[in-house]
Design an enzyme around this catalytic site. Structure first.
Site, short mmCIF file in Angstrom:
data_model
loop_
_atom_site.label_atom_id
_atom_site.label_comp_id
_atom_site.label_asym_id
_atom_site.label_seq_id
_atom_site.Cartn_x
_atom_site.Cartn_y
_atom_site.Cartn_z
N GLU A 1 0.80 -1.22 0.00
CA GLU A 1 0.00 0.00 0.00
C GLU A 1 0.83 1.28 0.00
OE1 GLU A 1 -2.88 -0.05 3.16
OE2 GLU A 1 -3.98 -1.72 2.29
N GLU B 1 -5.60 -8.48 0.69
CA GLU B 1 -6.26 -8.09 1.93
C GLU B 1 -7.72 -7.78 1.66
OE1 GLU B 1 -4.49 -5.00 4.34
OE2 GLU B 1 -2.46 -5.70 3.91
C1 PNW Z 1 -4.28 -2.02 5.53
N1 PNW Z 1 -8.22 2.85 3.96
O1 PNW Z 1 -4.28 -0.63 5.73
C2 PNW Z 1 -2.92 -2.50 5.94
O2 PNW Z 1 -2.19 -3.08 4.88
C3 PNW Z 1 -2.92 -3.40 7.13
O3 PNW Z 1 -1.63 -3.41 7.73
C4 PNW Z 1 -3.99 -2.96 8.09
O4 PNW Z 1 -3.92 -3.63 9.32
C5 PNW Z 1 -5.32 -3.21 7.41
O5 PNW Z 1 -5.39 -2.56 6.16
C6 PNW Z 1 -6.52 -2.78 8.24
O6 PNW Z 1 -6.55 -1.39 8.41
C7 PNW Z 1 -5.30 0.18 5.29
O7 PNW Z 1 -8.23 4.04 4.42
C8 PNW Z 1 -5.31 1.50 5.73
O8 PNW Z 1 -9.10 2.48 3.15
C9 PNW Z 1 -6.26 2.38 5.28
C10 PNW Z 1 -7.22 1.95 4.39
C11 PNW Z 1 -7.23 0.64 3.94
C12 PNW Z 1 -6.27 -0.22 4.40
#
Ligand code: PNW
Length: 446
Positions: free
Chosen positions: A172, A353
């Site tokens: 990401e 994910e």
């Molecule tokens: C991911 N959004 O982060 C990460 O890859 C993981 O480490 C994390 O634990 C997981 O999602 C859950 O949050 C994100 O704003 C952060 O849409 C932000 C977003 C999506 C995923």
């Protein structure tokens, strides 16, 4: 082969790899062991006020010591694929130089344990735990960091490449740009748009250099980027909302997809940033060739859609989860998968994910009833199945997450796991969703 069966079941293609995902800083703990250096998440989480309850990853789910038990749990679930990340500061404490053998050995033991259980390893090279020493030298704002990353990647390929069939470069990049450099609620906690988009370019460059480093080894492993994509929809029928949504999509999706898959940054985003932006000035001749080095697959992470108004603001249309940024909209999974295939061609896709935080509690009878997660996953699996039926070359699906873990700024309050972690004892308990998922895997579908 993926169409509904006569019994109404939704069967996935033969060999479809059901999996689960984690990342190093979120589960490993053992923050000072076996020569591990400090990362920006050690620094950030130990800075008062940065994480909920002051939580840190010092111990996390203690996976560094309990990985054998965790491997057995994966086998119990019947996982075919496990996505984890490698901690850069375990391999290079200061982000440079000769690799730390004890760090490599840990991942070697993990990968061997996966193979023994018939689970395919999928390794992410960078899931946000930048060595603090490199941050002190500029971190991703410094172009040099992209070259350091390629050296680190090469060390990992040399150490583990014979046993890891699929590599993901950077988890990401958008979250690093936005949470780390625009809004500041992730490490390194900056709020500087000029820095943020320069960082975006250097992350892309690092990705491309790592792809080239793998090819240079002559190894057979496959490699690709891990992008969190957000389907963007206009909040209403106005022409203004349509226009604003187009640019929003540029910043959320095309800024990361286009350079890798088409060899060019989206013109509308570059124009919006302007010729004097640090990013646009930071793009050098040849960079796009490096970034567009052919990849073997695209890893997609989907959590939520975004609805954009004519003013470029965002609004909610669907119920949110415990994570205020997440609206529950399974259709978005179908939309993003089919859109990527339509716009970029039939590159193999893995979902790395997708998941939901729930207010899980351990019941008096020793069970955890996360019914909300079961219905969330069922609806998203069904949406992915429809995308496959419509021609999307989807090969695997990893639920976030295998275990409850350190959810970054939210600390341990948000539980995302299929498996409950009782942190005081580190006992693991399969939630209802884990039992349900085991049956999905056994049936290769719903
Ligand atoms: C991911 N959004 O982060 C990460 O890859 C993981 O480490 C994390 O634990 C997981 O999602 C859950 O949050 C994100 O704003 C952060 O849409 C932000 C977003 C999506 C995923």
């Amino acid at each position: 082969e993926s169409s509904p069966e006569p019994d109404g079941a939704l069967r996935f293609p033969p060999g479809f790899a059901w999996g689960a995902a984690t990342s190093a800083y979120q589960i490993e703990g053992a923050a000072k062991e076996d020569g591990r250096g400090e990362s920006i998440w050690d620094t950030f989480s130990h800075t008062p006020g940065r994480t909920r309850n002051g939580d840190t990853g010092d111990v996390a789910a203690d996976h560094y010591h309990r990985y054998r038990d965790d491997l057995d749990l994966m086998a119990q679930l019947g996982l075919r694929s496990y996505r984890f990340s490698i901690s850069w500061p375990r391999i290079q404490a200061d982000g440079a130089g000769r690799p730390n053998q004890r760090g490599l050995d840990f991942y070697r033991r993990l990968v061997d344990g996966l193979h023994e259980r018939g689970i395919a390893p999928m390794a992410t090279l960078f899931h946000w735990d930048m060595p603090q020493a490199l941050q002190d030298a500029g971190g991703w704002e410094s172009r040099d960091t992209a070259y350091r990353f390629a050296e680190y990647a090469d060390a990992v390929f040399q150490g583990l490449g014979d046993q890891v069939p699929v590599w993901l470069t950077i988890n990401e990049p958008k979250t690093v740009v936005q949470n780390g450099y625009l809004w500041g609620h992730h490490a390194p906690g900056r709020q500087d748009p000029q820095a943020a988009y320069l960082v975006a370019h250097h992350l892309q460059l690092a990705h491309g250099l790592a792809v080239r480093a793998l090819r240079a080894t002559g190894q057979a492993g496959r490699i690709g980027p891990a992008l969190n994509l957000h389907p963007c929809y206009p909040a209403d029928d106005s022409a203004e909302a349509a226009t604003a949504t187009r640019l929003y999509d540029g910043y959320e999706n095309r800024l990361y997809l286009d350079p890798i898959l088409t060899g060019a940054y989206p013109q509308d985003v570059l124009a919006d940033l302007g010729p004097d932006s640090r990013m646009v000035k930071g793009i050098r001749d040849g960079d796009l060739d490096v970034i567009a080095s052919p990849v073997d697959l695209l890893a997609v992470q989907y959590y939520t859609p975004i609805y954009v108004t004519g003013q470029g603001d965002t609004v909610r249309k669907w119920p949110t989860s415990e994570a205020e940024w997440q609206q529950i909209h399974p259709e978005g999974m179908y939309d993003i998968l089919t859109r990527v295939t339509r716009d970029y061609g039939r590159i193999p896709i893995t979902i790395t994910e997708n998941g939901l935080p729930c207010p899980d509690t351990l019941g008096a009878d020793g069970t955890v009833d996360d019914a909300g997660r079961v219905s969330f996953l069922r609806d998203h699996f069904a949406a992915a199945h429809r995308a496959v039926a419509d021609g999307v070359p989807l090969e695997s699906y990893h639920v976030w997450s295998l275990l409850d873990n350190f959810e970054w700024a939210e600390g341990y309050d948000q539980r995302w796991g299929l498996i409950y972690v009782d942190y005081p004892t580190q006992r693991r308990v399969l939630k209802r969703s884990a039992h349900w998922y085991r049956d999905v895997i056994r049936n290769n579908g719903l």
